[in-house]
Each structure stands twice: as C-alpha cells, then as structure tokens.
Design an enzyme around this catalytic site. Structure first.
Site, PDB file in Angstrom:
ATOM      1  N   TYR A  67       0.815  -1.215   0.000  1.00 30.02           N
ATOM      2  CA  TYR A  67       0.000   0.000   0.000  1.00 30.02           C
ATOM      3  C   TYR A  67       0.848   1.263   0.000  1.00 30.02           C
ATOM      4  O   TYR A  67       0.480   2.270  -0.593  1.00 30.02           O
ATOM      5  CB  TYR A  67      -1.009  -0.003   1.161  1.00 30.02           C
ATOM      6  CG  TYR A  67      -2.264  -0.748   0.762  1.00 30.02           C
ATOM      7  CD1 TYR A  67      -3.212  -0.150  -0.069  1.00 30.02           C
ATOM      8  CD2 TYR A  67      -2.458  -2.077   1.131  1.00 30.02           C
ATOM      9  CE1 TYR A  67      -4.330  -0.843  -0.506  1.00 30.02           C
ATOM     10  CE2 TYR A  67      -3.575  -2.779   0.711  1.00 30.02           C
ATOM     11  CZ  TYR A  67      -4.506  -2.151  -0.111  1.00 30.02           C
ATOM     12  OH  TYR A  67      -5.607  -2.843  -0.548  1.00 30.02           O
ATOM     13  N   GLN A 101     -15.093   1.857  -8.727  1.00 25.87           N
ATOM     14  CA  GLN A 101     -14.408   0.781  -7.991  1.00 25.87           C
ATOM     15  C   GLN A 101     -13.017   1.245  -7.597  1.00 25.87           C
ATOM     16  O   GLN A 101     -12.294   0.534  -6.910  1.00 25.87           O
ATOM     17  CB  GLN A 101     -14.264  -0.451  -8.878  1.00 25.87           C
ATOM     18  CG  GLN A 101     -15.580  -1.022  -9.353  1.00 25.87           C
ATOM     19  CD  GLN A 101     -15.350  -2.067 -10.438  1.00 25.87           C
ATOM     20  OE1 GLN A 101     -15.046  -3.198 -10.167  1.00 25.87           O
ATOM     21  NE2 GLN A 101     -15.501  -1.662 -11.681  1.00 25.87           N
ATOM     22  N   VAL A 103      -9.948   3.386  -5.884  1.00 31.04           N
ATOM     23  CA  VAL A 103      -9.692   3.857  -4.525  1.00 31.04           C
ATOM     24  C   VAL A 103      -8.783   5.086  -4.557  1.00 31.04           C
ATOM     25  O   VAL A 103      -8.227   5.480  -3.546  1.00 31.04           O
ATOM     26  CB  VAL A 103      -9.057   2.731  -3.676  1.00 31.04           C
ATOM     27  CG1 VAL A 103     -10.029   1.562  -3.515  1.00 31.04           C
ATOM     28  CG2 VAL A 103      -7.748   2.226  -4.296  1.00 31.04           C
ATOM     29  N   ASP A 104      -8.625   5.693  -5.768  1.00 27.02           N
ATOM     30  CA  ASP A 104      -7.605   6.726  -5.949  1.00 27.02           C
ATOM     31  C   ASP A 104      -8.104   8.158  -5.745  1.00 27.02           C
ATOM     32  O   ASP A 104      -7.299   9.097  -5.721  1.00 27.02           O
ATOM     33  CB  ASP A 104      -6.934   6.583  -7.327  1.00 27.02           C
ATOM     34  CG  ASP A 104      -7.924   6.627  -8.495  1.00 27.02           C
ATOM     35  OD1 ASP A 104      -8.952   7.329  -8.392  1.00 27.02           O
ATOM     36  OD2 ASP A 104      -7.652   5.964  -9.514  1.00 27.02           O
ATOM     37  N   HIS A 119     -15.354   0.729  -3.251  1.00 22.58           N
ATOM     38  CA  HIS A 119     -14.263  -0.017  -2.620  1.00 22.58           C
ATOM     39  C   HIS A 119     -13.420   0.828  -1.668  1.00 22.58           C
ATOM     40  O   HIS A 119     -12.277   0.483  -1.381  1.00 22.58           O
ATOM     41  CB  HIS A 119     -13.380  -0.657  -3.710  1.00 22.58           C
ATOM     42  CG  HIS A 119     -14.106  -1.698  -4.503  1.00 22.58           C
ATOM     43  ND1 HIS A 119     -13.648  -2.189  -5.711  1.00 22.58           N
ATOM     44  CD2 HIS A 119     -15.259  -2.361  -4.261  1.00 22.58           C
ATOM     45  CE1 HIS A 119     -14.503  -3.098  -6.170  1.00 22.58           C
ATOM     46  NE2 HIS A 119     -15.488  -3.212  -5.315  1.00 22.58           N
ATOM     47  N   CYS A 130     -10.785   0.095  16.912  1.00 23.26           N
ATOM     48  CA  CYS A 130     -11.726   1.125  17.363  1.00 23.26           C
ATOM     49  C   CYS A 130     -12.285   1.879  16.158  1.00 23.26           C
ATOM     50  O   CYS A 130     -12.063   1.499  15.017  1.00 23.26           O
ATOM     51  CB  CYS A 130     -11.059   2.063  18.377  1.00 23.26           C
ATOM     52  SG  CYS A 130      -9.904   3.254  17.667  1.00 23.26           S
ATOM     53  N   SER A 189     -12.870  -4.554 -15.846  1.00 26.55           N
ATOM     54  CA  SER A 189     -12.937  -5.906 -16.396  1.00 26.55           C
ATOM     55  C   SER A 189     -14.308  -6.521 -16.123  1.00 26.55           C
ATOM     56  O   SER A 189     -14.687  -7.497 -16.762  1.00 26.55           O
ATOM     57  CB  SER A 189     -11.833  -6.773 -15.778  1.00 26.55           C
ATOM     58  OG  SER A 189     -11.937  -6.729 -14.370  1.00 26.55           O
TER      59      SER A 189
HETATM   60  P1  NAD Z   1      -9.104  -4.405 -13.562  1.00 27.23           P
HETATM   61  O1  NAD Z   1      -7.648  -4.183 -13.318  1.00 27.23           O
HETATM   62  O2  NAD Z   1      -9.678  -5.740 -13.286  1.00 27.23           O
HETATM   63  O3  NAD Z   1      -9.467  -4.072 -15.074  1.00 27.23           O
HETATM   64  C1  NAD Z   1      -9.033  -2.908 -15.703  1.00 27.23           C
HETATM   65  C2  NAD Z   1      -9.795  -2.785 -17.023  1.00 27.23           C
HETATM   66  O4  NAD Z   1      -9.412  -1.561 -17.620  1.00 27.23           O
HETATM   67  C3  NAD Z   1      -9.481  -3.889 -18.031  1.00 27.23           C
HETATM   68  O5  NAD Z   1     -10.688  -4.356 -18.589  1.00 27.23           O
HETATM   69  C4  NAD Z   1      -8.631  -3.170 -19.096  1.00 27.23           C
HETATM   70  O6  NAD Z   1      -8.847  -3.691 -20.385  1.00 27.23           O
HETATM   71  C5  NAD Z   1      -9.142  -1.761 -18.989  1.00 27.23           C
HETATM   72  N1  NAD Z   1      -8.206  -0.695 -19.367  1.00 27.23           N
HETATM   73  C6  NAD Z   1      -6.871  -0.620 -19.144  1.00 27.23           C
HETATM   74  N2  NAD Z   1      -6.362   0.539 -19.586  1.00 27.23           N
HETATM   75  C7  NAD Z   1      -7.408   1.236 -20.102  1.00 27.23           C
HETATM   76  C8  NAD Z   1      -7.527   2.529 -20.697  1.00 27.23           C
HETATM   77  N3  NAD Z   1      -6.477   3.351 -20.860  1.00 27.23           N
HETATM   78  N4  NAD Z   1      -8.754   2.927 -21.104  1.00 27.23           N
HETATM   79  C9  NAD Z   1      -9.847   2.113 -20.963  1.00 27.23           C
HETATM   80  N5  NAD Z   1      -9.780   0.885 -20.399  1.00 27.23           N
HETATM   81  C10 NAD Z   1      -8.575   0.452 -19.975  1.00 27.23           C
HETATM   82  O7  NAD Z   1      -9.830  -3.273 -12.736  1.00 27.23           O
HETATM   83  P2  NAD Z   1     -11.279  -3.214 -12.094  1.00 27.23           P
HETATM   84  O8  NAD Z   1     -12.262  -3.796 -13.037  1.00 27.23           O
HETATM   85  O9  NAD Z   1     -11.424  -1.822 -11.635  1.00 27.23           O
HETATM   86  O10 NAD Z   1     -11.242  -4.178 -10.816  1.00 27.23           O
HETATM   87  C11 NAD Z   1     -10.127  -4.411 -10.007  1.00 27.23           C
HETATM   88  C12 NAD Z   1     -10.130  -3.898  -8.572  1.00 27.23           C
HETATM   89  O11 NAD Z   1      -8.928  -3.198  -8.513  1.00 27.23           O
HETATM   90  C13 NAD Z   1     -11.140  -2.900  -8.143  1.00 27.23           C
HETATM   91  O12 NAD Z   1     -11.758  -3.426  -7.037  1.00 27.23           O
HETATM   92  C14 NAD Z   1     -10.358  -1.648  -7.692  1.00 27.23           C
HETATM   93  O13 NAD Z   1     -10.704  -1.294  -6.364  1.00 27.23           O
HETATM   94  C15 NAD Z   1      -8.937  -2.061  -7.677  1.00 27.23           C
HETATM   95  N6  NAD Z   1      -7.952  -1.130  -8.294  1.00 27.23           N
HETATM   96  C16 NAD Z   1      -8.105   0.222  -8.209  1.00 27.23           C
HETATM   97  C17 NAD Z   1      -7.175   1.062  -8.802  1.00 27.23           C
HETATM   98  C18 NAD Z   1      -7.385   2.558  -8.698  1.00 27.23           C
HETATM   99  O14 NAD Z   1      -7.975   3.038  -7.758  1.00 27.23           O
HETATM  100  N7  NAD Z   1      -6.902   3.335  -9.680  1.00 27.23           N
HETATM  101  C19 NAD Z   1      -6.078   0.535  -9.488  1.00 27.23           C
HETATM  102  C20 NAD Z   1      -5.948  -0.852  -9.540  1.00 27.23           C
HETATM  103  C21 NAD Z   1      -6.891  -1.674  -8.949  1.00 27.23           C
HETATM  104 ZN    ZN Z   2      -7.871   2.358  17.427  1.00 25.09          ZN
END
Ligand code: NAD
Ligand code: ZN
Length: 251
Positions: A67, A101, A103-104, A119, A130, A189
């Site tokens: 993290y 989804q 977290v950024d 998420h 706590c 995805s």
């Molecule tokens: P994933 O990694 O499973 O899928 C990413 C999707 O984005 C893929 O289908 C890919 O083809 C597509 N993709 C990649 N680059 C792209 C672009 N430039 N333009 C359009 N599409 C593009 O991610 P998810 O479906 O969000 O699920 C994974 C989990 O990962 C989530 O729960 C999330 O919390 C977490 N996550 C978050 C971050 C973030 O906050 N930025 C980063 C990584 C993972």
């Molecule tokens: Zn505490």
C-alpha cells in the site's frame, strides 16, 4: 470521427439520467497500474494475494509495504481527460453520479460532485479495533502504522477481496441503477462483484449500456455500444459531441 463514438454520443444525448461505472482502466492514463494489466504486479505478488483480510492478518508489514508503494503512485497522480470529461457530463446535467471501484480519489479531484466509492479510498486509514478513521496525504513513514487512539494496527480504508461493500454505498448504487436511463462503463474488467453486476441491472430495467475499454470485457456482450480505445482519448470525444448535440437541440 469513428462510428461508435457518434453512436455513443447520440444515445447519451437522447435521454437522461445517465450514471457511470468506472474501474482501474480510467486511471491507467494517470499512471496508476490496473490490477490485471501490465505493471499491475508488485514484486512477485498478485493483488488477489495481498488485498485480503487473510494476507493482512498473516503479514501486515508486507501488505502495508504494497500500500505504501500504491499510495506513493496515487498521491502523485492527477486526473486525466477521461475524469474531466465525466465531470463535464455532470455539469451538463446528463450524468447524475459516478460509481467507482477505484480507490484513488481522482474523480473527486477532477471536480465530480457525486461520487460513490464502492471499494473505499486509499486516501484514508482506519483502525482495526476502534472507530478511528483519518485522511492521509502521504504514505505512513513507519509500517505497519498504529492507531493514535488505541495502539492497534491501522489499515487502509478500502474493501478487500472477500469483504462486503459498505452497505450505504451499495444501496445508493443499486438505487441509481434502478432509475438510470443508461450507464457508461469505463475501464473495468467487470469480474469483481457486485460492481460487475450493476450494468446488468440497468440493462434489465430497459436502460442502455455504453462501454469504453481497450479490450472486450465481461460487460461487452450486453453493451449497446462498445467503443474500443483508451478512456482518456475516447471519453473527451464522446462528451464534446454530446455537448454539441445538446447545444444544437436547444438553439
Ligand atoms: P481491472 O484491473 O480488473 O481491469 C481494468 C480494465 O481496464 C481492463 O478491462 C482493461 O482492459 C481496462 N483498461 C486498461 N487501460 C485502459 C484505458 N487506458 N482505457 C480504458 N480501459 C482500460 O480493474 P477493475 O475492473 O477496476 O477491478 C479491479 C479492482 O482493482 C477494483 O476493485 C479496484 O478497487 C482495484 N484497483 C483500483 C485502482 C485505482 O484506484 N486506480 C487501481 C488498480 C486496482
Ligand atoms: Zn484504534
């Protein structure tokens, strides 16, 4: 102009309210690696083996190291033109909310007012025992960090694999899906549940599904329009067209 871009814009301009579901792909062009794409790996670990309560219990130091790496990337990142395009669509009164989804926190930084974080956020930490919760703007210097109130371990305020979505966020998201005229699905995805189910709910209520992704996903088979391409290139084009169509309609 590509045909699917025009088709997507026509659908979006023709009805409302729209909502959006975003995933890691929308932030890829802000330099934040997706979980399943290239650069998603940290050392030799798969995210599914780090983002779990079991992993944290077994080795909180390792999970916090991961993290810390992700926080360093996220705190340096800026919204890209895809985040800004969704904010514009909200300003136009077309888009009512972004369900993410991610977290950024980049949708909020882009200025979008209605953001539902399914998420959680990597910009917050919370205590494992706590009710202590705090915003953070830099990675912890000492890991694993400890709660200033009770001394227990702190964890990122995110939802790990196998954990439930915060119930208020989920019920707000479901409610929006019930009444949306359409959903724009960007860079996910579609395999992480229950988020991946939301476009199906919109579809089953007669709403439209517009998808933007660099490759087909688990959602593509139900998409009314699938626009293949990078979100940061495609979304601004679609939104500019929508804006033009609306201007023409009202003049
Ligand atoms: P994933 O990694 O499973 O899928 C990413 C999707 O984005 C893929 O289908 C890919 O083809 C597509 N993709 C990649 N680059 C792209 C672009 N430039 N333009 C359009 N599409 C593009 O991610 P998810 O479906 O969000 O699920 C994974 C989990 O990962 C989530 O729960 C999330 O919390 C977490 N996550 C978050 C971050 C973030 O906050 N930025 C980063 C990584 C993972
Ligand atoms: Zn505490």
């Amino acid at each position: 102009m590509r045909e699917e871009i025009v088709e997507a814009a026509k659908l979006i301009a023709s009805t409302r309210p729209w909502i959006a579901l975003t995933g890691a792909g929308i932030s890829a062009d802000s330099g934040i690696p997706t979980f399943r794409g290239p650069n998603g790996l940290w050392r030799r670990y798969r995210p599914e083996d780090l983002a779990t309560p079991e992993a944290f219990q077994r080795d909180p130091h390792l999970v916090w190291e991961w993290y810390r790496w992700r926080m360093e990337i996220v705190f340096r990142a800026k919204p890209n033109p895809a985040h800004t395009a969704l904010k514009r669509l909200e300003d136009l009164g077309v888009l009512v909310c972004v369900i993410t989804q991610n977290v950024d926190g980049l949708h909020q930084l882009a200025g979008t007012r209605c953001v539902i974080e399914l998420h959680g956020s990597i910009r917050r930490v919370r205590c494992t025992s706590c009710s202590y919760r705090a915003e953070v703007s830099e990675p912890p210097t000492e890991i694993p960090p400890r709660c200033p109130e009770c001394g227990s371990l702190l964890r990122p305020d995110v939802v790990w694999f196998g954990e439930p979505i915060p119930s208020e966020a989920l019920s707000r998201a479901l409610e929006l899906c019930e009444r949306a005229a359409g959903i724009i699905v960007v860079g996910t995805s579609g395999v992480v549940m229950p988020a991946g189910m939301l476009p199906h709910i919109v579809k089953s209520r007669g709403g439209y599904v517009v998808e933007i992704n660099i490759e087909p996903s688990a959602i593509t088979s139900i998409a009314d329009v699938f626009v293949r391409g990078r979100a940061s290139e495609v979304l601004p084009q679609i939104v500019a067209l929508v804006e033009e169509m609306l201007r023409r309609a009202y003049s």
